[in-house]
Design a protein around this motif. Structure first.
Motif, PDB file in Angstrom:
ATOM      1  N   VAL A  89      -5.122  16.342  10.731  1.00 36.53           N
ATOM      2  CA  VAL A  89      -5.484  15.325   9.751  1.00 36.53           C
ATOM      3  C   VAL A  89      -4.736  14.054  10.118  1.00 36.53           C
ATOM      4  O   VAL A  89      -3.515  14.051  10.205  1.00 36.53           O
ATOM      5  CB  VAL A  89      -5.087  15.760   8.325  1.00 36.53           C
ATOM      6  CG1 VAL A  89      -5.432  14.679   7.313  1.00 36.53           C
ATOM      7  CG2 VAL A  89      -5.736  17.074   7.957  1.00 36.53           C
ATOM      8  N   GLU A  90      -5.491  12.977  10.353  1.00 38.06           N
ATOM      9  CA  GLU A  90      -4.872  11.692  10.680  1.00 38.06           C
ATOM     10  C   GLU A  90      -5.014  10.749   9.503  1.00 38.06           C
ATOM     11  O   GLU A  90      -6.103  10.583   8.951  1.00 38.06           O
ATOM     12  CB  GLU A  90      -5.551  11.081  11.902  1.00 38.06           C
ATOM     13  CG  GLU A  90      -4.946   9.759  12.336  1.00 38.06           C
ATOM     14  CD  GLU A  90      -5.619   9.190  13.570  1.00 38.06           C
ATOM     15  OE1 GLU A  90      -5.603   7.961  13.718  1.00 38.06           O
ATOM     16  OE2 GLU A  90      -6.180   9.973  14.374  1.00 38.06           O
ATOM     17  N   PHE A 102      -0.666  20.188   5.325  1.00 36.30           N
ATOM     18  CA  PHE A 102      -0.900  18.882   4.710  1.00 36.30           C
ATOM     19  C   PHE A 102      -1.512  19.002   3.318  1.00 36.30           C
ATOM     20  O   PHE A 102      -1.085  18.333   2.391  1.00 36.30           O
ATOM     21  CB  PHE A 102      -1.814  18.045   5.612  1.00 36.30           C
ATOM     22  CG  PHE A 102      -2.032  16.646   5.120  1.00 36.30           C
ATOM     23  CD1 PHE A 102      -1.060  15.684   5.297  1.00 36.30           C
ATOM     24  CD2 PHE A 102      -3.216  16.297   4.486  1.00 36.30           C
ATOM     25  CE1 PHE A 102      -1.251  14.380   4.840  1.00 36.30           C
ATOM     26  CE2 PHE A 102      -3.426  14.998   4.036  1.00 36.30           C
ATOM     27  CZ  PHE A 102      -2.434  14.041   4.205  1.00 36.30           C
ATOM     28  N   PHE A 103      -2.536  19.849   3.160  1.00 36.67           N
ATOM     29  CA  PHE A 103      -3.221  19.989   1.877  1.00 36.67           C
ATOM     30  C   PHE A 103      -2.534  21.073   1.058  1.00 36.67           C
ATOM     31  O   PHE A 103      -2.496  22.241   1.453  1.00 36.67           O
ATOM     32  CB  PHE A 103      -4.694  20.336   2.076  1.00 36.67           C
ATOM     33  CG  PHE A 103      -5.474  19.257   2.765  1.00 36.67           C
ATOM     34  CD1 PHE A 103      -5.722  18.048   2.133  1.00 36.67           C
ATOM     35  CD2 PHE A 103      -5.959  19.439   4.056  1.00 36.67           C
ATOM     36  CE1 PHE A 103      -6.441  17.041   2.764  1.00 36.67           C
ATOM     37  CE2 PHE A 103      -6.678  18.445   4.690  1.00 36.67           C
ATOM     38  CZ  PHE A 103      -6.923  17.244   4.047  1.00 36.67           C
ATOM     39  N   SER A 116       7.865  15.112   1.402  1.00 41.58           N
ATOM     40  CA  SER A 116       6.915  15.422   2.479  1.00 41.58           C
ATOM     41  C   SER A 116       5.561  14.813   2.155  1.00 41.58           C
ATOM     42  O   SER A 116       4.916  15.198   1.175  1.00 41.58           O
ATOM     43  CB  SER A 116       6.750  16.933   2.652  1.00 41.58           C
ATOM     44  OG  SER A 116       7.961  17.517   3.046  1.00 41.58           O
ATOM     45  N   PHE A 117       5.115  13.879   2.992  1.00 43.91           N
ATOM     46  CA  PHE A 117       3.826  13.243   2.777  1.00 43.91           C
ATOM     47  C   PHE A 117       2.709  14.259   2.981  1.00 43.91           C
ATOM     48  O   PHE A 117       2.704  15.009   3.962  1.00 43.91           O
ATOM     49  CB  PHE A 117       3.639  12.073   3.753  1.00 43.91           C
ATOM     50  CG  PHE A 117       2.390  11.290   3.526  1.00 43.91           C
ATOM     51  CD1 PHE A 117       2.324  10.337   2.511  1.00 43.91           C
ATOM     52  CD2 PHE A 117       1.270  11.498   4.307  1.00 43.91           C
ATOM     53  CE1 PHE A 117       1.169   9.606   2.292  1.00 43.91           C
ATOM     54  CE2 PHE A 117       0.103  10.773   4.103  1.00 43.91           C
ATOM     55  CZ  PHE A 117       0.064   9.825   3.087  1.00 43.91           C
ATOM     56  N   GLY A 118       1.783  14.312   2.036  1.00 41.23           N
ATOM     57  CA  GLY A 118       0.682  15.256   2.137  1.00 41.23           C
ATOM     58  C   GLY A 118      -0.458  14.901   1.212  1.00 41.23           C
ATOM     59  O   GLY A 118      -0.422  13.889   0.497  1.00 41.23           O
ATOM     60  N   GLY A 119      -1.477  15.750   1.213  1.00 35.75           N
ATOM     61  CA  GLY A 119      -2.628  15.616   0.330  1.00 35.75           C
ATOM     62  C   GLY A 119      -2.519  16.666  -0.761  1.00 35.75           C
ATOM     63  O   GLY A 119      -2.814  17.835  -0.526  1.00 35.75           O
ATOM     64  N   VAL A 176      -4.198  13.311  -4.355  1.00 37.63           N
ATOM     65  CA  VAL A 176      -3.383  12.130  -4.124  1.00 37.63           C
ATOM     66  C   VAL A 176      -2.631  12.313  -2.810  1.00 37.63           C
ATOM     67  O   VAL A 176      -2.140  13.398  -2.511  1.00 37.63           O
ATOM     68  CB  VAL A 176      -2.408  11.876  -5.304  1.00 37.63           C
ATOM     69  CG1 VAL A 176      -1.451  13.024  -5.507  1.00 37.63           C
ATOM     70  CG2 VAL A 176      -1.652  10.579  -5.113  1.00 37.63           C
ATOM     71  N   LEU A 177      -2.623  11.255  -1.997  1.00 35.91           N
ATOM     72  CA  LEU A 177      -1.824  11.253  -0.782  1.00 35.91           C
ATOM     73  C   LEU A 177      -0.493  10.611  -1.133  1.00 35.91           C
ATOM     74  O   LEU A 177      -0.454   9.482  -1.628  1.00 35.91           O
ATOM     75  CB  LEU A 177      -2.509  10.447   0.328  1.00 35.91           C
ATOM     76  CG  LEU A 177      -3.899  10.906   0.759  1.00 35.91           C
ATOM     77  CD1 LEU A 177      -4.392  10.045   1.921  1.00 35.91           C
ATOM     78  CD2 LEU A 177      -3.920  12.367   1.146  1.00 35.91           C
ATOM     79  N   GLY A 178       0.577  11.330  -0.887  1.00 39.11           N
ATOM     80  CA  GLY A 178       1.893  10.812  -1.236  1.00 39.11           C
ATOM     81  C   GLY A 178       2.969  11.826  -0.975  1.00 39.11           C
ATOM     82  O   GLY A 178       2.742  12.863  -0.339  1.00 39.11           O
ATOM     83  N   SER A 179       4.168  11.543  -1.497  1.00 36.13           N
ATOM     84  CA  SER A 179       5.334  12.404  -1.304  1.00 36.13           C
ATOM     85  C   SER A 179       5.924  12.761  -2.657  1.00 36.13           C
ATOM     86  O   SER A 179       6.221  11.868  -3.451  1.00 36.13           O
ATOM     87  CB  SER A 179       6.404  11.680  -0.473  1.00 36.13           C
ATOM     88  OG  SER A 179       5.872  11.280   0.766  1.00 36.13           O
ATOM     89  N   PRO A 180       6.108  14.060  -2.934  1.00 31.71           N
ATOM     90  CA  PRO A 180       6.739  14.465  -4.199  1.00 31.71           C
ATOM     91  C   PRO A 180       8.217  14.050  -4.232  1.00 31.71           C
ATOM     92  O   PRO A 180       8.910  14.122  -3.219  1.00 31.71           O
ATOM     93  CB  PRO A 180       6.615  15.989  -4.186  1.00 31.71           C
ATOM     94  CG  PRO A 180       5.545  16.297  -3.197  1.00 31.71           C
ATOM     95  CD  PRO A 180       5.630  15.206  -2.172  1.00 31.71           C
TER      96      PRO A 180
END
Length: 199
Positions: A89-90, A102-103, A116-119, A176-180
């Motif tokens: 995933v880019e 990622f997801f 950690s950045f993810g979906g 949401v794409l982001g970091s917890p």
């Protein structure tokens, strides 16, 4: 995208599930419908009902397929194992990630996901007001991570998602794409409306 399979659900909407070997999916934060980009590909765009799907019969597996966030969210909701099929995933300005890491469902977010950045995705169970005209999007119970939409994003968020009130969000799916971030509980601050999809 070679190796996609078109499937119809019980209400006749056609979607595409990514199958097969290693490949790359680019998340296009500026589009809501998937596009196929390839110089040597025969392209077919299928639009049935509200769901858009893209079949790209490219000769090269190295050609990335480009999808909007809503399209990917629909695949995650309809096909639970979609992200386990091991593709890359880019994300613009963020890098390349493995789909299985990622997801992540929002109800499964824990301390190991902090920063950690993810979906992160799930079904909205409730929404409540926050300080300074912001609001919290909740999934699951108290232990589940929440999404924080700051007050300065509220109007744009409502407009983009065609909302009249916060109650319009209940029962819908969100990604949401982001970091917890840790706090009294884990939460993901929304960086901008382009990093979020509702369907």
């Amino acid at each position: 995208m070679d190796r996609c399979k078109a499937r119809s659900n019980d209400v006749g909407e056609t979607t595409v599930v990514v199958e097969g070997g290693e490949r790359r999916v680019v998340l296009d934060l500026g589009y809501e419908m998937p596009r196929c980009d390839s110089d040597d590909a025969e392209k077919t765009l299928i639009r049935v009902g509200r769901v858009g799907s893209c079949l790209d019969r490219a000769k090269s597996r190295s050609t990335p397929s480009v999808y909007g966030l809503k399209s990917v969210l629909r695949q995650l909701v309809q096909y639970g194992a979609f992200h386990k099929s091991m593709f890359e995933v880019e994300v613009e300005d963020r890098g390349v990630f493995k789909s299985d890491a990622f997801f992540v469902k929002l109800v499964e977010v824990c301390s190991q996901h902090a920063y950690s950045f993810g979906g992160y995705w799930g079904v909205i169970s409730g929404v409540r007001e926050a300080q300074d005209n912001g609001f919290w999007i909740n999934v699951g119970g108290r232990g589940s991570a929440s999404v924080l939409v700051e007050g300065e994003l509220r109007e744009e968020f409502f407009e983009r998602n065609n909302l009249n009130s916060l109650s319009d969000l209940s029962g819908r799916s969100v990604m949401v794409l982001g970091s917890p971030f840790p706090g009294r509980k884990l939460f993901i601050p929304l960086e901008g409306v382009r990093y979020c999809a509702i369907c």
